[in-house]
Design an enzyme around this catalytic site. Structure first.
Site, short mmCIF file in Angstrom:
data_model
loop_
_atom_site.label_atom_id
_atom_site.label_comp_id
_atom_site.label_asym_id
_atom_site.label_seq_id
_atom_site.Cartn_x
_atom_site.Cartn_y
_atom_site.Cartn_z
N TYR A 168 -42.82 95.69 88.28
CA TYR A 168 -44.08 94.88 88.22
C TYR A 168 -44.97 95.77 86.91
O TYR A 168 -45.30 95.16 86.03
CB TYR A 168 -44.82 94.83 89.17
CG TYR A 168 -46.27 94.36 89.12
CD1 TYR A 168 -46.42 93.11 88.69
CD2 TYR A 168 -47.39 95.25 88.91
CE1 TYR A 168 -47.63 92.70 88.60
CE2 TYR A 168 -48.71 94.98 88.76
CZ TYR A 168 -48.78 93.56 88.44
OH TYR A 168 -50.12 93.13 88.35
N ARG A 212 -56.58 104.06 91.06
CA ARG A 212 -57.96 104.08 91.07
C ARG A 212 -58.65 102.61 91.37
O ARG A 212 -59.74 102.88 92.09
CB ARG A 212 -58.44 104.26 89.30
CG ARG A 212 -59.86 104.38 89.21
CD ARG A 212 -59.99 104.16 87.58
NE ARG A 212 -59.71 102.81 87.49
CZ ARG A 212 -59.50 102.35 86.15
NH1 ARG A 212 -59.76 103.38 85.06
NH2 ARG A 212 -59.26 101.22 85.77
N ARG A 225 -55.67 91.46 95.96
CA ARG A 225 -54.55 91.71 95.14
C ARG A 225 -54.07 93.24 95.49
O ARG A 225 -54.73 94.12 95.71
CB ARG A 225 -54.96 91.83 93.70
CG ARG A 225 -55.50 90.60 92.95
CD ARG A 225 -56.01 90.67 91.50
NE ARG A 225 -57.05 91.52 91.42
CZ ARG A 225 -57.60 92.15 90.18
NH1 ARG A 225 -56.97 91.56 89.10
NH2 ARG A 225 -58.67 92.79 90.39
N PHE A 285 -54.53 107.08 68.67
CA PHE A 285 -54.58 105.94 69.52
C PHE A 285 -53.93 105.78 70.82
O PHE A 285 -54.22 105.40 71.73
CB PHE A 285 -54.31 104.83 68.36
CG PHE A 285 -54.05 103.37 69.19
CD1 PHE A 285 -55.12 102.39 69.35
CD2 PHE A 285 -52.95 102.81 69.44
CE1 PHE A 285 -54.98 101.47 69.84
CE2 PHE A 285 -52.74 101.82 70.20
CZ PHE A 285 -53.70 100.71 70.33
#
Length: 444
Positions: A168, A212, A225, A285
């Site tokens: 997933y 989290r 969920r 980044f």
């Protein structure tokens, strides 16, 4: 910019917070004038301010591609996250989403707040997508297609095993890492990194978010969920939602620690990926979110508050990560420090303590073996001219007082090395030096 109380408690947060605030305003001023690009960059700042700031460092062509890639996947994620959409409607949209990005007329009303605006005005994103170079379009199309199919699969299938969990996370985040690697390569600035390492970059971030966001996801209306794998949580409770109840606090923390330990398996791959990057802007980044992730895991570990509210890094610490992440030495230092924080929280009575400590020590060993942990100040010192030696010495002592150059300073709190009297003396000396320099310039 950060609460006054937090700044008073952590005064050295002020300058990085101020810099971050200025950077945010400058980024907003640089929003392109074209309506479709203006919408895309404005929306990017609304859905993720930190991402919107970091992306500004990339070159124009790559920045546009990454911006659209992010918004396309954010829109796809909005469809997946909206639990009010019936499955028979949601699944076909997810599977066909990669085709919709070519249609300037397509939009689909779902989500809330800024995400609803994104979906209602998705034609702006499609218009911008069609202006990207062919190689960028192909990479975005491919990843969107694979991610949509994977999301559709897990709409109809629960996350049962750890393998399911990894699969997933691969679909919703590992593919993001693979896609970004393709975009970097298409820009001509980086070699194409292996899918395995790219996948780990995404999995580390996604697993951190899933850990989290437990409470937010389990309390989702109209339907929860659930992304924590049954193979892990079933060792501690009968139902995943049972973890949030106070009577299960001890088991909840043990389950949480098990989840964090699982996430730590990706650390070494992430460090390997980042160490191979050549372009400084691309490096920052990629590195900043990874440091934020290890920091968040360190805060979440053994912390019952994950099941009571929101656990996240304070804004000042986030600002420091953004400000001070320049080189791989900074990354190794941050990972090492957060690993130390994590290690200090391990309870030897925890059922996974041995495994957790093993994972932490493997991460620390990778950082130590880099031989870069203590080189951050050295590189700065060597770049200074001899004529400024005295001034540099005073500044160095002052900054050491605030732990600015301490490798552990902004992550692990440490006691002051100097008394307040010494700080005053150093400030006086600095003032005298500045006055002498000023007088010298005037005479010249």
């Amino acid at each position: 910019m950060g609460s006054l109380g937090a700044i008073l408690k952590h005064p050295d947060d002020f300058y990085p917070l101020l810099k971050l605030k200025i950077a945010a305003r400058n980024a907003e001023k640089r929003i392109p004038p074209q309506p479709h690009w203006g919408f895309c960059y404005s929306m990017l700042h609304k859905v993720s301010r930190s991402f919107g700031l970091v992306i500004q460092q990339l070159g124009p062509e790559l920045r546009d591609a990454v911006c659209i890639f992010y918004l396309v996947l954010r829109a796809l994620d909005t469809v997946e996250d909206d639990t009010s959409i019936p499955t028979d409607v949601k699944v076909p949209i997810l599977k066909a989403f990669h085709q919709h990005v070519y249609d300037k007329e397509w939009h689909f009303s779902c989500g809330t707040k800024e995400y609803k605006v994104l979906m209602d005005q998705f034609h702006h994103v499609s218009t911008a997508f069609l202006e990207l170079g062919k190689s960028y379009q192909e990479a975005i199309d491919d990843i969107t297609k694979r991610m949509g199919a994977g999301m559709a699969k897990f709409i109809c299938q629960e996350v049962e095993t750890v393998d399911d969990y990894d699969e997933y996370c691969h679909y919703v985040a590992g593919l993001v890492g693979i896609g970004l690697s393709k975009l970097f390569h298409a820009s001509g600035t980086e070699d194409l990194v292996s899918d395995s390492l790219s996948n780990s970059m995404g999995l580390f971030l996604q697993k951190t978010n899933i850990i989290r966001d437990y409470l937010e996801d389990i309390n989702e209306i109209p339907k929860s969920r659930m992304f924590w794998p049954r193979q892990i949580w079933s060792k501690y409770v009968n139902k995943l939602e049972d973890l949030k109840y106070e009577e299960n606090s001890e088991k909840a923390v043990q389950c949480l620690n098990d989840m964090v330990t699982n996430a730590l398996t990706h650390v070494e791959d992430c460090l390997t990926y980042m160490s191979a990057l050549r372009d400084p802007a691309i490096f920052r980044f990629c590195a900043i979110p990874q440091i934020m992730a290890i920091g968040t895991l360190a805060l979440c570990y053994n912390n019952i508050e994950v099941f009571r509210g929101v656990v996240k890094m304070r804004r000042g610490l986030t600002a420091k990560v953004i400000d001070r992440t320049k080189t791989m030495a900074d990354v190794y230092g941050a990972f090492y420090d957060f690993s130390c924080m994590l290690k200090s929280k391990v309870d030897k009575n925890d059922p996974n303590a041995t495994k957790t400590l093993s994972r932490i020590e493997a991460s620390q060993k990778a950082c130590r073996n880099s031989d870069l942990l203590n080189k951050r100040f050295l590189s700065l010192s060597l770049s200074l001219s001899l004529s400024r030696w005295y001034m540099t010495l005073v500044l160095f002592l002052l900054l050491r007082q605030t732990s600015y150059f301490d490798r552990k300073s902004y992550i692990i709190a440490s006691k002051s090395r100097y008394s307040s009297i010494l700080v005053v003396v150093l400030l006086i000396i600095l003032a005298i030096i500045l006055a002498q320099l000023s007088a010298s310039r005037s005479s010249n």
